[in-house]
Design a protein around this motif. Sequence first.
Motif, PDB file in Angstrom:
ATOM      1  N   ASP A  15       0.822  -1.209   0.000  1.00 15.68           N
ATOM      2  CA  ASP A  15       0.000   0.000   0.000  1.00 15.68           C
ATOM      3  C   ASP A  15       0.855   1.257   0.000  1.00 15.68           C
ATOM      4  O   ASP A  15       0.487   2.273  -0.599  1.00 15.68           O
ATOM      5  CB  ASP A  15      -0.975   0.003   1.180  1.00 15.68           C
ATOM      6  N   VAL A  16       2.013   1.204   0.656  1.00 15.46           N
ATOM      7  CA  VAL A  16       2.925   2.349   0.646  1.00 15.46           C
ATOM      8  C   VAL A  16       3.459   2.575  -0.762  1.00 15.46           C
ATOM      9  O   VAL A  16       3.476   3.718  -1.264  1.00 15.46           O
ATOM     10  CB  VAL A  16       4.075   2.117   1.644  1.00 15.46           C
ATOM     11  N   ALA A  17       3.883   1.504  -1.427  1.00 13.19           N
ATOM     12  CA  ALA A  17       4.398   1.630  -2.786  1.00 13.19           C
ATOM     13  C   ALA A  17       3.316   2.114  -3.744  1.00 13.19           C
ATOM     14  O   ALA A  17       3.566   2.969  -4.612  1.00 13.19           O
ATOM     15  CB  ALA A  17       4.957   0.286  -3.244  1.00 13.19           C
ATOM     16  N   ASP A 183      13.550  -1.320   4.905  1.00 11.31           N
ATOM     17  CA  ASP A 183      13.306  -2.089   6.129  1.00 11.31           C
ATOM     18  C   ASP A 183      13.970  -1.437   7.331  1.00 11.31           C
ATOM     19  O   ASP A 183      13.369  -1.331   8.410  1.00 11.31           O
ATOM     20  CB  ASP A 183      13.831  -3.514   5.952  1.00 11.31           C
ATOM     21  N   GLY A 184      15.205  -0.994   7.157  1.00 11.56           N
ATOM     22  CA  GLY A 184      15.909  -0.366   8.270  1.00 11.56           C
ATOM     23  C   GLY A 184      15.208   0.879   8.772  1.00 11.56           C
ATOM     24  O   GLY A 184      15.028   1.060   9.990  1.00 11.56           O
ATOM     25  N   TYR A 185      14.804   1.744   7.857  1.00 14.43           N
ATOM     26  CA  TYR A 185      14.129   2.982   8.262  1.00 14.43           C
ATOM     27  C   TYR A 185      12.718   2.710   8.782  1.00 14.43           C
ATOM     28  O   TYR A 185      12.210   3.446   9.633  1.00 14.43           O
ATOM     29  CB  TYR A 185      14.083   3.959   7.094  1.00 14.43           C
ATOM     30  N   GLY A 193       7.260   6.266   6.853  1.00 18.11           N
ATOM     31  CA  GLY A 193       8.058   7.362   7.381  1.00 18.11           C
ATOM     32  C   GLY A 193       8.815   8.102   6.286  1.00 18.11           C
ATOM     33  O   GLY A 193       9.065   7.551   5.202  1.00 18.11           O
ATOM     34  N   PRO A 194       9.200   9.370   6.526  1.00 20.07           N
ATOM     35  CA  PRO A 194       9.876  10.171   5.489  1.00 20.07           C
ATOM     36  C   PRO A 194      11.123   9.512   4.916  1.00 20.07           C
ATOM     37  O   PRO A 194      11.349   9.532   3.706  1.00 20.07           O
ATOM     38  CB  PRO A 194      10.218  11.473   6.228  1.00 20.07           C
ATOM     39  N   LEU A 200      12.746   4.672  -0.960  1.00 24.22           N
ATOM     40  CA  LEU A 200      11.990   4.061  -2.054  1.00 24.22           C
ATOM     41  C   LEU A 200      12.142   4.869  -3.336  1.00 24.22           C
ATOM     42  O   LEU A 200      12.298   4.296  -4.427  1.00 24.22           O
ATOM     43  CB  LEU A 200      10.524   3.937  -1.653  1.00 24.22           C
ATOM     44  N   ARG A 201      12.126   6.180  -3.231  1.00 26.95           N
ATOM     45  CA  ARG A 201      12.281   7.018  -4.431  1.00 26.95           C
ATOM     46  C   ARG A 201      13.668   6.854  -5.037  1.00 26.95           C
ATOM     47  O   ARG A 201      13.838   6.913  -6.258  1.00 26.95           O
ATOM     48  CB  ARG A 201      12.001   8.479  -4.078  1.00 26.95           C
TER      49      ARG A 201
END
Length: 495
Positions: A15-17, A183-185, A193-194, A200-201
């Motif tokens: 959903d985030v992607a 995953d780490g962030y 999260g920002p 991802l970008r």
Amino acid sequence: MNRCFLLLVDGLRPDVAEAELAAGRLPHLAALTAAGGRARAVTAFPSTTSVAYLPFLTGCLPGRCNVPSIRWLDRAAYGGRWWAERHHVRSYCGYQAGMLDRDIAPDVRTIFELVPESLALFTMITRGLTPERDPAQGARKFWGSVSHVTEWHQPGDDRVARGLLAAAAEPWRFVFAQFPAVDGYTHQSTPEGPRVLQALRRVDATVGRLAATLAARGELDRTLLLLVSDHGASPMHTHLDLADWFRAQGVPTLSHPVLWAREPRAAVMVAGNASAAVYARPGVRRAHRYPLAALRRPEAFGAPHDLVARLVAEPAVAFVAGEDEDGGLRLASASGEARVRLAGEEIRYEPLDGDPLELGGAVRGDVAAWLEGAAETPYPDAPAQLLDQFRSARAGDMVVIAREGYDFRRRFEFPEHRSGHGSLLRAHMLTPAWSNRPLPATALRTVDLFPAMCDWLGVPVPEGIDARAVWRPRSGPEGVERYAGAGIGPGSVTR
């Protein structure tokens, strides 16, 4: 020559992607998948890094691989000599990470073995690779350690991106690249999260450069590109340390990272950290598991009360699963118990005095059918995944599943996990499956991508795997067909 690139963005929620794509912030992935497809796939249990890579790279689920979790205890071999026999108590989160390859069942073959012209970047699973085909292993270990302490994960992704673009300019047929930053962030913030979105970008930008490199070489049309993830995640507001919980019940408990405990009567192996395998009487060698009914008796853990009843009463616990004395599995929650059993090729879920999976009643169907509508259920594909878990001789006597917002590790978890995974929850089990080739309309497990990659590369699919051959990307949509593989075939769910 066909080529395949499997890009795994660790911990990315679908959903985030999808939201980032809809907002126009992933332009290269949007262009790449416009003529292909975007779907959601169900990952493997436990939904955690390394173990959930096995389906992509072997076509087999963790239980079939005999690697039931990132931490486990070999009850048949561990005799209680905590130092001399510590190699029988496994954790892939430390110095034993290099043992993962040897722990995989010997008859399971990786795609690295099937495709000698393959290369991997930041992979924990290396069976079949030579050092030349695993050029970033040192960098993975270095940046994994540094990132964990500093909470600065982007350098790992940057190293993978450089290696990926270099690999595109060379004649590798299969390339696996794992991007760890999302995953780490996520662990230190939230799944959206920002820093997660920024990472991802940057993956999107890397995909754009990769596509341009392949196009310049005239190879883009002969390349299968897959962007996937191994698990999702959800925010954690409460940490119930399960090992400490057992100790508070008067049960000496073995757990990582301090393995020593005087005459332990339980061992707790946490994964992700929203699930855990529990072993009764570690140090007493035995080939069999105790069924759930036996775990309720005082002699199981040496406690004067039913620990299973106390455990499922905890707000953090969704349900527990163990073997049933009559065969199959027994599930227990605060609402009561249910059974899961395999009858031929049909999986049956039968509530007794409760409904731990919240399905509203009895449900039955074959392994494929359990995926239909999985996104709408609280625990997608749970019966099939739990049956696989208990296929492994190394699985615990009992598996504990956390409710959303909870996990099972507090002590020694530095930095604190503000978001996590590992459970059977929908937020943890659903992952993106995006491709530059049209995807099938049927529901997918992540394991089902393995035969599709073999098809694209012209490699025979090994027999006895868990994956269903539901997608033939060389043929396009008209080549998609559903047929039985490893005893798995199409069907329907019946209530």
